[in-house]
Design an enzyme around this catalytic site. Structure first.
Site, PDB file in Angstrom:
ATOM      1  N   GLN A 161       0.812  -1.050  -0.173  1.00  0.00           N
ATOM      2  CA  GLN A 161       0.122   0.030  -0.058  1.00  0.00           C
ATOM      3  C   GLN A 161       1.003   1.403  -0.120  1.00  0.00           C
ATOM      4  OE1 GLN A 161      -2.337   1.945   3.168  1.00  0.00           O
ATOM      5  NE2 GLN A 161      -4.086   1.554   2.102  1.00  0.00           N
ATOM      6  N   CYS A 215      -6.568   7.333   4.922  1.00  0.00           N
ATOM      7  CA  CYS A 215      -5.674   7.740   6.058  1.00  0.00           C
ATOM      8  C   CYS A 215      -6.220   8.967   6.517  1.00  0.00           C
ATOM      9  CB  CYS A 215      -4.288   7.697   5.883  1.00  0.00           C
ATOM     10  SG  CYS A 215      -3.457   8.217   7.101  1.00  0.00           S
ATOM     11  N   ASN A 243     -15.144  -3.487   3.933  1.00  0.00           N
ATOM     12  CA  ASN A 243     -14.442  -3.612   4.887  1.00  0.00           C
ATOM     13  C   ASN A 243     -14.894  -2.850   6.272  1.00  0.00           C
ATOM     14  OD1 ASN A 243     -11.638  -1.432   6.052  1.00  0.00           O
ATOM     15  ND2 ASN A 243     -11.824  -3.730   6.398  1.00  0.00           N
ATOM     16  N   GLY A 244     -14.601  -3.322   7.476  1.00  0.00           N
ATOM     17  CA  GLY A 244     -14.982  -2.506   8.547  1.00  0.00           C
ATOM     18  C   GLY A 244     -15.665  -3.459   9.460  1.00  0.00           C
ATOM     19  N   ARG A 272      -8.632  -5.494  12.197  1.00  0.00           N
ATOM     20  CA  ARG A 272      -8.712  -6.057  13.749  1.00  0.00           C
ATOM     21  C   ARG A 272      -9.085  -7.218  13.772  1.00  0.00           C
ATOM     22  NH1 ARG A 272     -11.834  -1.157  15.495  1.00  0.00           N
ATOM     23  NH2 ARG A 272     -12.708  -1.537  13.654  1.00  0.00           N
TER      24      ARG A 272
END
Ligand SMILES: Cc1cc2nc3c(=O)[nH]c(=O)nc-3n(C[C@H](O)[C@H](O)[C@H](O)COP(=O)(O)O)c2cc1C
Length: 367
Positions: free
Chosen positions: A71, A101, A202-203, A227
């Site tokens: 990335q 970000c 995602n998430g 996570r």
């Protein structure tokens, strides 16, 4: 599952977690199965071109660590292009662009989330990269800057037009940080905005059921997990099995958790050396122990770890101490078993608040 010219054996991806998704973690996850395309932490394109040793360490890899995406972040189109060409020349499988970000230092110079606010400029940068390499160029973004500026669907469409191979979308805005629930309809809007490019949701995916729910509710082609892989390094294998068969695999026994902890630790020392590897493992150990049941004795010592011998001593003492919580079959007594994980978008709002997934401390606390 295809991403550009890459054919993948899994539609489950490892999300970049700066400070964590290093070679030892990726190898640990790959050995457990279910994961194919993994990614590095974010790497500054300019630092990479300057061959800055820290940037080179971030892209350290080995043949078992494939396919691998690196990335990149940066806002200077030529630097991003040249960094992508360099990565292709050393055999990296894909380049991902950080557009999510929220850290001020990154946004101030036009990188990270700031890219979501300037569609034309961002599309130009991505086109330069896509035209320069044959490997897939992908983008990772949030839904937008804030609720009033949900730009991800328009940005995804603009990036599809310039040849991006996949979009990774975290279902929160920059303003949200990590609060609130992941917005599945926001992810769906991105899926519906593009014609054929793969959109990866995602998430907060911490369980097999949450992965399936996200895919069913949004139409995304796959799921990226950050996570959740810390809580449960088996999540890729378990989810792949669940998506294919509808059957939930049993939780790994405690002994296997310890084996994987030890393997991760050894890989950490191999890649970073004993002193630095031990220091880095101080923040990794407590993630494993979240699923151990009572673990105070382990946590308070592992966060000060400084040598391999000490690691084994801490572990041996902990295993002795933990015996008081076991029944006659050697299983953790019911009252001490860790609570099952539930994703934010799979539960009532008040529970979401109580059970929110902790955000690990690290270089990018505000992610
Ligand atoms: C400590 C930490 C570091 C992160 N670093 C990055 C990063 O380098 N690049 C990026 O695109 N996202 C980064 N993220 C965001 C994650 O990739 C992911 O989008 C987010 O954590 C939501 O997914 P999860 O709930 O599965 O963790 C980071 C998140 C955390 C908590």
């Amino acid at each position: 599952m295809r991403i550009g010219a890459l054919t993948l054996r899994s539609n489950l991806f490892l999300s970049p977690l700066a400070g964590y998704t290093n070679l030892p973690f990726r190898l640990t996850l790959r050995e457990l199965g279910g994961l194919d395309l993994a990614t590095t932490d974010l790497v500054n394109a300019r630092s990479l071109l300057e061959k800055n040793p820290k940037a080179l360490k971030l892209i350290e890899s080995c043949p078992a660590d494939r396919p691998l995406a690196v990335q990149l972040f940066g806002a200077v189109p030529e630097e991003m292009r040249d960094a992508a060409s360099y990565l292709e020349s050393i055999g990296i499988s894909a380049v991902d662009i950080n557009m999510g970000c929220p850290v001020r230092k990154v946004c101030r110079v036009g990188g990270g989330s700031a890219m979501m606010t300037e569609l034309g400029k961002t599309a130009h940068l991505v086109k330069l990269m896509v035209d320069a390499v044959k490997i897939p160029v992908t983008a990772k973004m949030r839904l937008g800057w804030d609720d009033q500026n949900i730009t991800a669907p328009d940005l995804a469409r603009a990036l599809e037009d310039v040849g991006v191979a996949a979009i990774f979308i975290h279902g929160r805005t920059r303003e949200q940080g990590f609060t609130g629930s992941v917005n599945l309809s926001g992810i769906r809007a991105v899926v519906e905005a593009v014609k054929s490019v793969s959109v990866i949701g995602n998430g907060d995916v911490t369980t097999c059921e949450a992965a399936r729910h996200m895919i069913e509710q949004t139409g995304c082609a796959g799921v990226s997990i950050g996570r959740g892989a810390f809580y449960n390094p088996w999540i890729f294998k378990q989810t792949q099995h669940y998506l294919e068969t509808g059957e939930l695999l049993p939780e790994p026994p405690f002994e296997e958790r310890i084996q994987v902890l030890c393997r991760h630790f050894e890989l950490m020392l191999e890649v970073f050396g004993e002193t630095h590897g031990c220091r880095m493992f101080r923040k990794v150990g407590p993630w494993y122990s979240k699923r151990f049941g009572p673990a105070n004795e382990f946590n308070k010592r592992i966060v000060q770890l400084s040598s391999r011998a000490e690691f084994h001593e801490i572990l041996a003492r902990y295993l002795e101490w933990r015996k008081q919580f076991l029944d006659e079959n050697g299983e953790l007594k019911e009252a001490y078993r860790p609570m099952p994980l539930v994703a934010s978008f799979m539960q009532e709002p008040d529970v979401t608040k109580r059970e929110a997934i902790p955000v690990p401390r690290g270089p990018v606390e505000v992610w």
